[in-house]
Write a protein that holds these residues in place. Structure first.
Motif, PDB file in Angstrom:
ATOM      1  N   ARG A 360      42.348  46.437  13.213  1.00 47.31           N
ATOM      2  CA  ARG A 360      43.711  46.461  13.741  1.00 47.31           C
ATOM      3  C   ARG A 360      44.337  47.801  13.354  1.00 47.31           C
ATOM      4  O   ARG A 360      44.070  48.317  12.262  1.00 47.31           O
ATOM      5  N   ASP A 361      45.162  48.361  14.234  1.00 48.03           N
ATOM      6  CA  ASP A 361      45.853  49.614  13.950  1.00 48.03           C
ATOM      7  C   ASP A 361      47.275  49.334  13.482  1.00 48.03           C
ATOM      8  O   ASP A 361      48.017  48.557  14.119  1.00 48.03           O
ATOM      9  N   GLY A 363      50.248  51.775  12.634  1.00 52.00           N
ATOM     10  CA  GLY A 363      50.664  53.164  12.593  1.00 52.00           C
ATOM     11  C   GLY A 363      49.451  54.072  12.657  1.00 52.00           C
ATOM     12  O   GLY A 363      48.614  53.969  13.556  1.00 52.00           O
ATOM     13  N   ASP A 364      49.343  54.968  11.668  1.00 53.97           N
ATOM     14  CA  ASP A 364      48.195  55.879  11.651  1.00 53.97           C
ATOM     15  C   ASP A 364      47.019  55.315  10.862  1.00 53.97           C
ATOM     16  O   ASP A 364      46.047  56.024  10.602  1.00 53.97           O
ATOM     17  N   GLN A 365      47.095  54.033  10.488  1.00 50.98           N
ATOM     18  CA  GLN A 365      46.007  53.397   9.738  1.00 50.98           C
ATOM     19  C   GLN A 365      45.149  52.538  10.670  1.00 50.98           C
ATOM     20  O   GLN A 365      45.679  51.818  11.527  1.00 50.98           O
ATOM     21  N   ARG A 366      43.858  52.597  10.494  1.00 52.61           N
ATOM     22  CA  ARG A 366      42.934  51.688  11.182  1.00 52.61           C
ATOM     23  C   ARG A 366      42.339  50.773  10.119  1.00 52.61           C
ATOM     24  O   ARG A 366      41.569  51.204   9.252  1.00 52.61           O
ATOM     25  N   ILE A 367      42.719  49.512  10.175  1.00 57.96           N
ATOM     26  CA  ILE A 367      42.359  48.535   9.148  1.00 57.96           C
ATOM     27  C   ILE A 367      41.112  47.783   9.602  1.00 57.96           C
ATOM     28  O   ILE A 367      41.161  47.025  10.581  1.00 57.96           O
ATOM     29  N   PHE A 368      40.009  47.989   8.924  1.00 63.97           N
ATOM     30  CA  PHE A 368      38.760  47.278   9.223  1.00 63.97           C
ATOM     31  C   PHE A 368      38.713  46.018   8.357  1.00 63.97           C
ATOM     32  O   PHE A 368      38.762  46.109   7.130  1.00 63.97           O
ATOM     33  N   ARG A 395      38.231  58.526  12.151  1.00 67.54           N
ATOM     34  CA  ARG A 395      38.674  59.786  11.557  1.00 67.54           C
ATOM     35  C   ARG A 395      38.926  60.838  12.629  1.00 67.54           C
ATOM     36  O   ARG A 395      39.924  61.580  12.567  1.00 67.54           O
ATOM     37  N   ALA A 396      38.065  60.884  13.639  1.00 68.95           N
ATOM     38  CA  ALA A 396      38.247  61.852  14.721  1.00 68.95           C
ATOM     39  C   ALA A 396      39.519  61.576  15.511  1.00 68.95           C
ATOM     40  O   ALA A 396      40.120  62.503  16.080  1.00 68.95           O
ATOM     41  N   ALA A 397      39.943  60.317  15.544  1.00 68.77           N
ATOM     42  CA  ALA A 397      41.172  59.949  16.255  1.00 68.77           C
ATOM     43  C   ALA A 397      42.412  60.144  15.390  1.00 68.77           C
ATOM     44  O   ALA A 397      43.524  59.815  15.830  1.00 68.77           O
ATOM     45  N   GLY A 398      42.233  60.665  14.181  1.00 64.88           N
ATOM     46  CA  GLY A 398      43.356  60.906  13.297  1.00 64.88           C
ATOM     47  C   GLY A 398      43.833  59.673  12.549  1.00 64.88           C
ATOM     48  O   GLY A 398      44.952  59.659  12.020  1.00 64.88           O
ATOM     49  N   PHE A 418      33.918  60.137   3.215  1.00 63.77           N
ATOM     50  CA  PHE A 418      35.048  59.509   3.897  1.00 63.77           C
ATOM     51  C   PHE A 418      36.258  59.347   2.978  1.00 63.77           C
ATOM     52  O   PHE A 418      37.286  58.812   3.413  1.00 63.77           O
ATOM     53  N   ALA A 419      36.163  59.800   1.748  1.00 65.78           N
ATOM     54  CA  ALA A 419      37.236  59.569   0.777  1.00 65.78           C
ATOM     55  C   ALA A 419      38.551  60.201   1.217  1.00 65.78           C
ATOM     56  O   ALA A 419      39.634  59.613   1.026  1.00 65.78           O
ATOM     57  N   ASP A 420      38.496  61.392   1.807  1.00 63.96           N
ATOM     58  CA  ASP A 420      39.739  62.072   2.175  1.00 63.96           C
ATOM     59  C   ASP A 420      40.452  61.418   3.348  1.00 63.96           C
ATOM     60  O   ASP A 420      41.607  61.744   3.643  1.00 63.96           O
ATOM     61  N   ALA A 421      39.772  60.480   4.035  1.00 62.48           N
ATOM     62  CA  ALA A 421      40.390  59.790   5.172  1.00 62.48           C
ATOM     63  C   ALA A 421      40.635  58.316   4.884  1.00 62.48           C
ATOM     64  O   ALA A 421      40.958  57.555   5.799  1.00 62.48           O
ATOM     65  N   THR A 422      40.498  57.908   3.624  1.00 61.93           N
ATOM     66  CA  THR A 422      40.583  56.490   3.269  1.00 61.93           C
ATOM     67  C   THR A 422      41.829  56.201   2.441  1.00 61.93           C
ATOM     68  O   THR A 422      42.143  56.928   1.498  1.00 61.93           O
ATOM     69  N   ASP A 423      42.534  55.119   2.812  1.00 68.63           N
ATOM     70  CA  ASP A 423      43.677  54.618   2.045  1.00 68.63           C
ATOM     71  C   ASP A 423      43.266  53.380   1.269  1.00 68.63           C
ATOM     72  O   ASP A 423      42.409  52.592   1.723  1.00 68.63           O
ATOM     73  N   GLN A 424      43.905  53.174   0.115  1.00 69.47           N
ATOM     74  CA  GLN A 424      43.650  51.983  -0.667  1.00 69.47           C
ATOM     75  C   GLN A 424      44.207  50.747   0.059  1.00 69.47           C
ATOM     76  O   GLN A 424      45.191  50.830   0.802  1.00 69.47           O
ATOM     77  N   VAL A 425      43.582  49.596  -0.196  1.00 74.94           N
ATOM     78  CA  VAL A 425      44.068  48.336   0.357  1.00 74.94           C
ATOM     79  C   VAL A 425      45.235  47.866  -0.506  1.00 74.94           C
ATOM     80  O   VAL A 425      45.067  47.585  -1.696  1.00 74.94           O
ATOM     81  N   SER A 426      46.412  47.788   0.080  1.00 75.80           N
ATOM     82  CA  SER A 426      47.614  47.407  -0.661  1.00 75.80           C
ATOM     83  C   SER A 426      48.051  45.996  -0.292  1.00 75.80           C
ATOM     84  O   SER A 426      47.663  45.472   0.763  1.00 75.80           O
TER      85      SER A 426
END
Length: 438
Positions: A360-361, A363-368, A395-398, A418-426
């Motif tokens: 699911r998207d 905002g700018d996050q894609r949540i797998f 990542r290519a889609a921003g 992939f670390a620089d494109a990954t957010d923590q699960v909050s």
């Protein structure tokens, strides 16, 4: 008949050691229909090993059970879309009512075929004089061109046909010179076959069909493969004859199903057949809102069946597993693609979906949040290939990657690129996802 399962599961079954080539044995699982005194049915399709046989997509086998002990069959009004139901009894009597206005009885040896199309509702109740219920309930998936067809109901009483060693009742299609006049939307075969003790018969069949043999009583051999009671033997297309053998001193009884392979993917949930998750959600909402899509069943002394809760995940399409390896013994390379309509990435081999990772998207996050690979493709590294390509695409889609799915989380941990494109699960993300998935 309604599928009242709240938590359906699928099992993968394989032919037993020594099974004849081309025959696959599907074992049944027990499913309760109803409340505390539920009628138990034995379901052979759908399951992970086999979703369809031709357009046949659902097979429940029940009884013989004594009505006083179980309360018999009492399935309140419930909806159907995108299918036809086929009711066939060995003993007992069931009263059928539907929103087309039909009021009919289902008796042994008499077929009732109901077309749901865009939407129909019906109820099924064993009659007061019934002491034993015993039969099969079968569903047929409608093809894309006809899945919104008008409601319809057909009744047919096939005459018995005697061949050497067996008696046949052909309720759909044609076999052994007997043909059913009942209209279907795809070519189908459906027949009851009663085998004499120690009988062997060979039936000429359409080589373009795949076939299933569901054993009701006794044990039989299908092209050399032993089938016990309630098991279903699957024979792939390519054979022009089926040989059935009853080695026992008692008669055997079976249901023969067939049809050309159904090439469309379908989405099955509860009593609905559709093509997408959103169509399932729409049908459920309309049933719960009592719109005129399904109509009303008159004469049933009780309430309608409520729809069960939707799962907290995208309901995925079903199709049959890949056929045996091609004659050149090579399979196509796996292909990963994003399926925007279903909010997932899939990995496919020879055009068949072998696995998926859903997202699911926000905002700018894609949540797998969920990844799976069909067990028939296990240990081939497909999950890693799928997830890697999905993350590269995100990542290519921003998009920022949020690995709620445990497999994706492990993959990201093992691949620091992939670390620089990954957010923590909050907690905020988890709460949002829970609301989003319902």
């Amino acid at each position: 008949m309604s599928n009242t399962e709240q938590a359906p599961e699928a099992l993968r079954c394989t032919p037993p050691p020594g099974a004849a080539a081309g025959v696959e044995v599907l074992e049944p699982r027990e499913v309760p229909l109803g409340g505390p005194r539920a009628l138990l049915v034995r379901r052979t399709i759908p399951q992970r090993a086999r979703t369809l046989i031709g357009a046949w997509c659902f097979a429940d086998h029940y009884g013989p059970v004594a009505v006083p002990a179980t309360g018999g069959m009492d399935v309140a009004p419930h909806p159907h879309t995108g299918l036809q139901t086929v009711s066939w009894l060995f003993s007992g009597e069931i009263e059928h009512r539907d929103s087309l206005g039909t009021h009919a009885l289902i008796r042994p040896g008499e077929m009732n075929l109901m077309t749901g199309g865009r939407g129909i509702a019906h109820s099924e109740v064993s009659t007061p004089d019934t002491t034993v219920v015993h039969g099969v309930q079968l569903w047929v998936a409608l093809p894309e061109a006809d899945r919104h067809a008008d409601r319809d109901f057909q009744h047919h009483v096939p005459g018995p046909v005697r061949i050497d060693g067996a008696e046949l009742r052909v309720f759909l299609g044609s076999l052994a010179g007997s043909a059913s006049p009942v209209r279907t939307f795809t070519p189908l075969l459906g027949a009851q076959i009663d085998l004499d003790p120690h009988a062997t018969i060979t039936l000429d069949v359409d080589a373009g069909y795949e076939h299933g043999v569901l054993v009701d009583a006794g044990e039989v051999r299908l092209d050399g493969t032993a089938l016990r009671r309630a098991e279903l033997g699957y024979a792939a297309p390519g054979t022009a004859a089926l040989t059935l053998v009853n080695d026992a001193d008692a008669p055997a009884r079976l249901i023969l199903l067939g049809g050309p392979p159904f090439e469309e993917e379908i989405v099955m949930w509860w009593n609905f057949i559709a093509r997408t998750h959103d169509e399932i959600v729409e049908a459920r909402d309309e049933w719960e809102a009592a719109t005129d899509r399904f109509g009303a069943v008159e004469g049933y002394p009780g309430d309608r069946l409520p729809a069960p809760p939707l799962p907290n995940a995208v309901i995925m399409p079903r199709r049959n597993p890949l056929p045996p390896k091609r004659t050149d013994d090579r399979a196509s390379e796996p292909v990963v693609r994003r399926v925007d309509a279903e909010l997932l990435y899939e990995i496919a081999i020879d055009g068949a979906r072998a696995g998926l990772t859903a997202y699911r998207d926000r905002g700018d996050q894609r949540i797998f949040y969920h990844t799976e690979v069909d067990s028939s493709f296990a240990r081939k590294g497909l999950a890693a290939t799928l997830v890697e390509q999905a993350l590269l695409d995100a990542r290519a889609a921003g998009k920022r990657i949020v690995p709620v799915c445990p497999y994706v989380a492990r993959f990201v941990k093992r691949h620091p690129e992939f670390a620089d494109a990954t957010d923590q699960v909050s907690p905020q993300v988890l709460h949002w996802l829970e609301v989003e998935l319902g």
